[in-house]
Design a protein around this motif. Structure first.
Motif, PDB file in Angstrom:
ATOM      1  N   UNK A   2       5.590   5.534  -9.627  1.00 40.22           N
ATOM      2  CA  UNK A   2       6.586   6.303 -10.042  1.00 40.22           C
ATOM      3  C   UNK A   2       7.652   6.749  -9.000  1.00 40.22           C
ATOM      4  N   UNK A   3       8.240   7.212  -8.629  1.00 41.05           N
ATOM      5  CA  UNK A   3       9.175   7.334  -6.946  1.00 41.05           C
ATOM      6  C   UNK A   3       8.277   7.571  -5.833  1.00 41.05           C
ATOM      7  N   UNK A   4       7.534   8.196  -5.985  1.00 36.83           N
ATOM      8  CA  UNK A   4       6.909   9.115  -5.873  1.00 36.83           C
ATOM      9  C   UNK A   4       5.638   8.673  -4.324  1.00 36.83           C
ATOM     10  N   UNK A   5       5.235   7.824  -5.726  1.00 37.19           N
ATOM     11  CA  UNK A   5       4.791   6.065  -5.384  1.00 37.19           C
ATOM     12  C   UNK A   5       5.371   4.614  -4.484  1.00 37.19           C
ATOM     13  N   UNK A   6       6.581   5.132  -4.512  1.00 36.52           N
ATOM     14  CA  UNK A   6       7.153   4.287  -3.704  1.00 36.52           C
ATOM     15  C   UNK A   6       7.473   5.047  -2.542  1.00 36.52           C
ATOM     16  N   UNK A   7       8.216   5.840  -2.411  1.00 34.78           N
ATOM     17  CA  UNK A   7       8.534   6.497  -1.237  1.00 34.78           C
ATOM     18  C   UNK A   7       6.834   6.521  -0.251  1.00 34.78           C
ATOM     19  N   UNK A   8       5.942   6.937  -0.954  1.00 35.20           N
ATOM     20  CA  UNK A   8       4.590   7.048   0.251  1.00 35.20           C
ATOM     21  C   UNK A   8       4.270   5.763   0.264  1.00 35.20           C
ATOM     22  N   UNK A   9       4.937   4.001  -0.323  1.00 32.66           N
ATOM     23  CA  UNK A   9       4.351   3.164   0.017  1.00 32.66           C
ATOM     24  C   UNK A   9       5.309   2.610   1.173  1.00 32.66           C
ATOM     25  N   UNK A  10       6.685   2.773   0.834  1.00 28.24           N
ATOM     26  CA  UNK A  10       7.436   2.742   1.432  1.00 28.24           C
ATOM     27  C   UNK A  10       7.022   3.574   3.244  1.00 28.24           C
ATOM     28  N   UNK A  11       6.820   4.427   3.537  1.00 26.32           N
ATOM     29  CA  UNK A  11       6.933   5.164   4.204  1.00 26.32           C
ATOM     30  C   UNK A  11       5.378   5.152   5.515  1.00 26.32           C
ATOM     31  N   UNK A  12       4.701   4.971   4.267  1.00 28.11           N
ATOM     32  CA  UNK A  12       2.827   3.418   4.264  1.00 28.11           C
ATOM     33  C   UNK A  12       2.719   2.170   5.513  1.00 28.11           C
ATOM     34  N   UNK A  13       4.223   1.414   4.908  1.00 28.55           N
ATOM     35  CA  UNK A  13       4.186   0.103   4.593  1.00 28.55           C
ATOM     36  C   UNK A  13       5.488   0.197   6.865  1.00 28.55           C
ATOM     37  N   UNK A  14       6.569   0.944   6.661  1.00 25.30           N
ATOM     38  CA  UNK A  14       7.820   1.009   7.196  1.00 25.30           C
ATOM     39  C   UNK A  14       7.146   1.367   8.997  1.00 25.30           C
ATOM     40  N   UNK A  15       7.944   1.246  10.276  1.00 24.57           N
ATOM     41  CA  UNK A  15       7.977   1.621  11.415  1.00 24.57           C
ATOM     42  C   UNK A  15       7.676   2.732  11.205  1.00 24.57           C
ATOM     43  N   UNK A  16       7.911   3.338  13.014  1.00 30.28           N
ATOM     44  CA  UNK A  16       8.231   4.416  13.796  1.00 30.28           C
ATOM     45  C   UNK A  16       9.733   5.656  13.282  1.00 30.28           C
ATOM     46  N   UNK A  17      10.093   4.375  13.329  1.00 33.80           N
ATOM     47  CA  UNK A  17      11.654   4.264  12.493  1.00 33.80           C
ATOM     48  C   UNK A  17      11.144   5.426  11.801  1.00 33.80           C
ATOM     49  N   UNK A 258      -1.727 -10.508  -1.673  1.00 35.92           N
ATOM     50  CA  UNK A 258      -1.838  -9.738  -0.863  1.00 35.92           C
ATOM     51  C   UNK A 258      -0.508 -10.270   0.189  1.00 35.92           C
ATOM     52  N   UNK A 259      -0.957 -11.319   1.463  1.00 44.92           N
ATOM     53  CA  UNK A 259      -0.656 -11.758   2.222  1.00 44.92           C
ATOM     54  C   UNK A 259       0.405 -12.356   1.779  1.00 44.92           C
ATOM     55  N   UNK A 260       1.245 -12.953   0.053  1.00 54.18           N
ATOM     56  CA  UNK A 260       1.940 -13.410   0.149  1.00 54.18           C
ATOM     57  C   UNK A 260       3.223 -12.642  -0.072  1.00 54.18           C
ATOM     58  N   UNK A 277       5.308  -6.491  -8.030  1.00 54.73           N
ATOM     59  CA  UNK A 277       4.707  -6.783  -6.654  1.00 54.73           C
ATOM     60  C   UNK A 277       4.090  -5.448  -5.655  1.00 54.73           C
ATOM     61  N   UNK A 278       5.267  -4.359  -6.703  1.00 54.53           N
ATOM     62  CA  UNK A 278       5.479  -2.743  -5.244  1.00 54.53           C
ATOM     63  C   UNK A 278       3.608  -2.365  -6.297  1.00 54.53           C
ATOM     64  N   UNK A 279       3.977  -2.488  -7.355  1.00 53.93           N
ATOM     65  CA  UNK A 279       2.787  -2.088  -8.716  1.00 53.93           C
ATOM     66  C   UNK A 279       1.581  -2.800  -7.945  1.00 53.93           C
ATOM     67  N   UNK A 283      -1.679  -0.525  -5.471  1.00 55.05           N
ATOM     68  CA  UNK A 283      -3.195  -0.391  -6.391  1.00 55.05           C
ATOM     69  C   UNK A 283      -4.132  -0.686  -5.280  1.00 55.05           C
ATOM     70  N   UNK A 284      -3.262  -2.154  -4.896  1.00 50.44           N
ATOM     71  CA  UNK A 284      -4.339  -2.601  -3.692  1.00 50.44           C
ATOM     72  C   UNK A 284      -4.539  -1.596  -2.313  1.00 50.44           C
ATOM     73  N   UNK A 285      -3.523  -1.007  -2.061  1.00 49.91           N
ATOM     74  CA  UNK A 285      -3.740   0.218  -0.857  1.00 49.91           C
ATOM     75  C   UNK A 285      -4.977   1.274  -1.032  1.00 49.91           C
ATOM     76  N   UNK A 286      -5.021   1.415  -2.961  1.00 47.20           N
ATOM     77  CA  UNK A 286      -5.965   2.464  -2.750  1.00 47.20           C
ATOM     78  C   UNK A 286      -7.746   2.326  -2.043  1.00 47.20           C
TER      79      UNK A 286
END
Length: 286
Positions: A2-17, A258-260, A277-279, A283-286
Motif C-alpha cells: 500500500x501507499x504507506x508501506x511505499x512511503x516507509x520504504x522510500x524513507x528507509x532507503x532515501x538519503x538525509x535530504x 536484493x542486490x540486483x 520488486x517493491x513488495x 518483505x525482505x526488510x522486515x
C-alpha cells in the motif's frame, strides 16, 4: 504494497535530504490537525513550538530555536520551501556529507532564530516565526559560495550559473524587508550569512558540523541496545579432515535478488522498481 508501506520504504532507503523533507511534511500534517483553526483559516502555533521574540518566553523554551524550523504556516509556505530545499540539498550533497548537511541545517536554524530574536528586540518589535527558510538559505548559500559557477538548468530559461539564482533570491529578500514578514526576512538573511561563514570556516579547516555530529552520536549510542559480548568456548575436538574448497561461491538466491534491486535503485531510482520488486524489498526488510 500500500501507499504507506511505499512511503516507509522510500524513507528507509532515501538519503538525509529526503528524510528532512519527510520531517517537515510530517510536522505540517501534525500542525494541521492540532494547531489549525478552520473557522479563521490560520495556524495558531503554541509558544513551545514557534519561536517568539519575547525573552521571557524563549529563555524558558530554548528548544524553540530549532523546532520553529520544522513547521510552516500554510501549504504554499511548505510547498515552495520544500522545492527549494530539494534543489539546494541535491547540490549541497554533491560536494559534502550527510553529517555536514544535517549539522548545517540545525546550526543555521539556531543561529537565524537568535538573530531574529535579537533584531526584533533591538527594533522594539514583537512577533513569532516558523518555517525552514533560514536553514534552506544557509544550505543554498553554502553550496553557492563553494561552487558559484556551477551550471543549473532551469525550466523555460535554460542554463544559468548558481550564483545568479542565489543572488536573485537574496535581492528579493532585501527588497521585501520593510514591507511584510520582517522577522522571516531577518532569519533568511541570517541563514544566508551562516551558510557563507560555514564554508569559509570549512575552507580554513574548521567544520562546525562536527559538534552537532558528536552530540547526535552521543545520544544515539546512549539509547543504543548494547550488543551481547562474544563468549569463547573451549572444547576438545578432533581436527576435521580438510576438504578441498571450491573456488566457485554460490550466492544466496534471495540476497542476490536484493542486490540486483538495490543496484537498480542506485542507477534509476526507487520509482523504477516494479510493484513486485517493491513488495519483495519491503518483505525482505522486515
Amino acid at each position: 504494497m500500500n501507499i504507506l508501506d511505499d512511503l516507509k520504504m522510500q524513507y528507509k532507503l532515501g538519503g538525509i535530504a529526503l528524510k528532512m523533507i519527510y520531517w517537515n511534511v510530517g510536522c505540517f500534517l501534525v500542525s494541521l490537525v492540532f494547531f489549525y483553526q478552520f473557522k479563521i483559516g490560520t495556524f495558531d502555533f503554541p509558544n513551545w513550538i514557534a519561536l517568539l521574540s519575547e525573552p521571557s518566553v524563549f529563555v524558558l523554551k530554548p528548544w524553540t530555536f530549532l523546532t520553529y524550523a520544522f513547521f510552516h504556516d500554510s501549504f504554499l509556505h511548505l510547498f515552495f520551501n520544500m522545492i527549494v530545499l530539494n534543489f539546494s540539498s541535491y547540490l549541497f550533497l554533491t560536494f559534502f556529507s550527510s553529517k555536514q548537511y544535517l549539522g548545517l541545517y540545525i546550526l543555521s536554524a539556531i543561529f537565524s532564530g537568535f538573530i531574529f530574536a535579537l533584531g526584533f528586540n533591538l527594533m522594539h518589535y514583537s512577533g513569532a516565526i516558523v518555517g525552514a527558510s533560514a536553514a534552506i538559505m544557509a544550505i543554498l548559500v553554502a553550496v553557492t559560495i563553494y561552487s558559484p559557477l556551477m551550471n543549473v538548468r532551469l525550466l523555460l530559461i535554460g542554463n544559468v550559473k548558481l550564483w545568479h539564482i542565489t543572488t536573485v533570491i537574496l535581492v528579493l529578500d532585501l527588497m521585501q524587508f520593510r514591507l511584510e514578514n520582517s522577522g522571516g526576512h531577518i532569519s533568511h538573511l541570517a541563514g544566508a550569512f551562516f551558510g557563507f561563514a560555514y564554508i569559509k570556516l570549512l575552507q580554513n579547516g574548521i567544520d562546525l558540523s562536527k559538534g552537532v555530529s558528536a552530540v547526535l552520536d552521543f545520544f544515539i549510542n546512549l539509547f543504543k541496545k548494547p550488543s551481547t559480548p562474544f563468549k569463547k568456548v573451549h572444547k576438545n575436538y578432533r581436527k576435521p579432515i580438510e576438504k578441498p574448497i571450491s573456488k566457485i561461491v554460490v550466492k544466496d538466491k534471495k540476497q542476490q535478488q536484493i542486490d540486483e534491486i538495490l543496484d537498480k535503485i542506485s542507477q534509476s531510482g526507487y520509482e523504477s522498481l516494479s510493484q513486485e520488486e517493491k513488495e519483495f524489498l519491503f518483505q525482505a526488510g522486515k
